[in-house]
Write an enzyme that holds these catalytic residues in place. Structure first.
Site, short mmCIF file in Angstrom:
data_model
loop_
_atom_site.label_atom_id
_atom_site.label_comp_id
_atom_site.label_asym_id
_atom_site.label_seq_id
_atom_site.Cartn_x
_atom_site.Cartn_y
_atom_site.Cartn_z
N ASP A 1 60.48 32.00 25.76
CA ASP A 1 59.11 31.84 25.77
C ASP A 1 58.40 32.38 24.37
O ASP A 1 58.70 33.41 24.26
CB ASP A 1 58.29 32.25 26.96
CG ASP A 1 58.67 31.71 28.27
OD1 ASP A 1 59.47 30.66 28.16
OD2 ASP A 1 58.18 32.16 29.21
N ASP B 1 54.02 22.59 37.17
CA ASP B 1 53.96 23.99 37.57
C ASP B 1 52.69 24.35 38.79
O ASP B 1 51.55 23.59 38.52
CB ASP B 1 53.28 24.92 36.35
CG ASP B 1 54.12 24.57 35.13
OD1 ASP B 1 55.26 24.56 35.19
OD2 ASP B 1 53.77 24.56 34.18
#
EC number: 5.3.1.16
Length: 239
Positions: A8, A129
Site C-alpha cells: 500500500d 470494499d
C-alpha cells in the site's frame, strides 16, 4: 490459489492502515521498490499494489513509484486506487502494470467501466470494499447505500471476471477474513474472487483455499511475520 503480497503506497512509502483509517498508519518500508524485490525474492508470483493517496484524490499520485516497481520485478503487478478514466488505465498499462483494479468508478461511472471491460477484458478487476455490508468508496471515506452483493451482481452482468473483496472492518487487524460474507458472495455470483482483509495465518489461507477462493491478498501478516511467504506459497501449491 493465487497469493498476492500487498504493498500500500502513501506519500511514496509502503504503509499499512488499520481498518482503512488513514490516521492509523504504520510505515512498513520507506522504499516500496525494495519491498517488491523482497517479495519476488521469496517466491511471490504476483503483487497487489494500492495507491492510497490516489484513492482519495481520484487520480494516481504514486505513478512514478509504481513504474519503478514494475521495472524492478519480473512478476505481474496489479494496481488499484484512484483509477477513474480510460486515460488513467492506459497510463498504468504503459508503465508496465498487468491488471488494474477499479473501485469507486465501478459504482459511480458504469459507462467508463463498461468501456474498460470491453477494451481490456480480464485485465480489469473490480474492487468491492464493504463496511457493514455496504460498499465504501473514495478511499473508504464514503459509504454508499448499495450492498456489496448487489454491486457484485451488477459487475457480473457487465462482464467483469474478477472481484477483489475487502471487508474493511477486518483490514489490517489480523483478525481473520470475513468467511461469512465471502460465502454469501460466492453463492451470489460466478466470478473469480480474491479475498482481502484480516488474513493472519496459514490456517486462514487454507480455509479460503478449501472454499475454492481464487486468490488471497496478504499484507500485514507478511510484514508482522505471522505468515511466512515461502511457506504459504508452498502450502497453496500442494493444495
Amino acid at each position: 490459489m493465487e497469493i498476492f503480497p500487498a504493498i500500500d503506497l502513501k506519500e511514496g512509502r509502503c504503509v499499512r492502515l488499520y481498518q482503512g483509517e488513514f490516521s492509523k498508519e504504520t510505515v512498513m518500508n520507506e522504499d516500496p521498490v525494495a519491498q517488491a524485490i523482497i517479495f519476488e525474492k521469496f517466491g511471490a508470483k504476483r503483487l497487489h499494489i494500492v495507491d492510497l493517496d490516489g484513492a482519495v484524490a481520484g487520480e494516481s499520485l504514486n505513478l512514478s513509484v509504481i513504474e519503478r516497481i514494475c521495472k524492478a520485478v519480473r512478476i505481474p503487478v496489479q494496481v488499484g486506487g484512484g483509477i477513474r478514466s480510460l486515460v488513467a488505465v492506459e497510463k498504468l498499462f504503459s508503465v508496465g502494470v498487468d491488471k488494474v483494479i477499479l473501485g469507486t468508478a465501478a459504482l459511480y461511472d458504469k459507462t467508463f467501466l463498461e468501456e474498460a471491460v470491453l477494451l481490456y477484458k480480464e485485465k480489469i478487476i473490480v474492487g468491492i470494499d464493504a463496511k457493514n455490508g455496504f460498499v465504501a468508496t473514495r478511499g473508504w471515506l464514503d459509504v454508499s447505500e448499495i450492498s456489496y452483493i448487489d454491486l457484485a451482481k451488477q459487475m457480473e452482468k457487465i462482464g467483469v471476471q474478477t472481484i477483489v473483496f475487502t471487508d474493511i472492518s477486518k483490514d489490517g487487524t489480523l483478525g481473520g477474513p470475513n468467511v461469512e460474507q465471502l460465502e454469501l458472495l460466492q453463492k451470489s455470483v460466478a466470478i473469480r474472487l480474491i479475498a482481502s482483509g484480516g488474513v493472519a495465518s496459514i490456517q486462514d489461507v487454507k480455509k479460503l483455499n478449501d472454499m475454492n477462493i481464487y486468490g488471497v491478498i496478504i499484507g500485514k501478516a507478511l510484514y508482522e511475520k505471522t505468515i511466512d511467504l515461502e511457506e504459504v506459497l508452498e502450502v497453496t501449491k500442494l493444495c
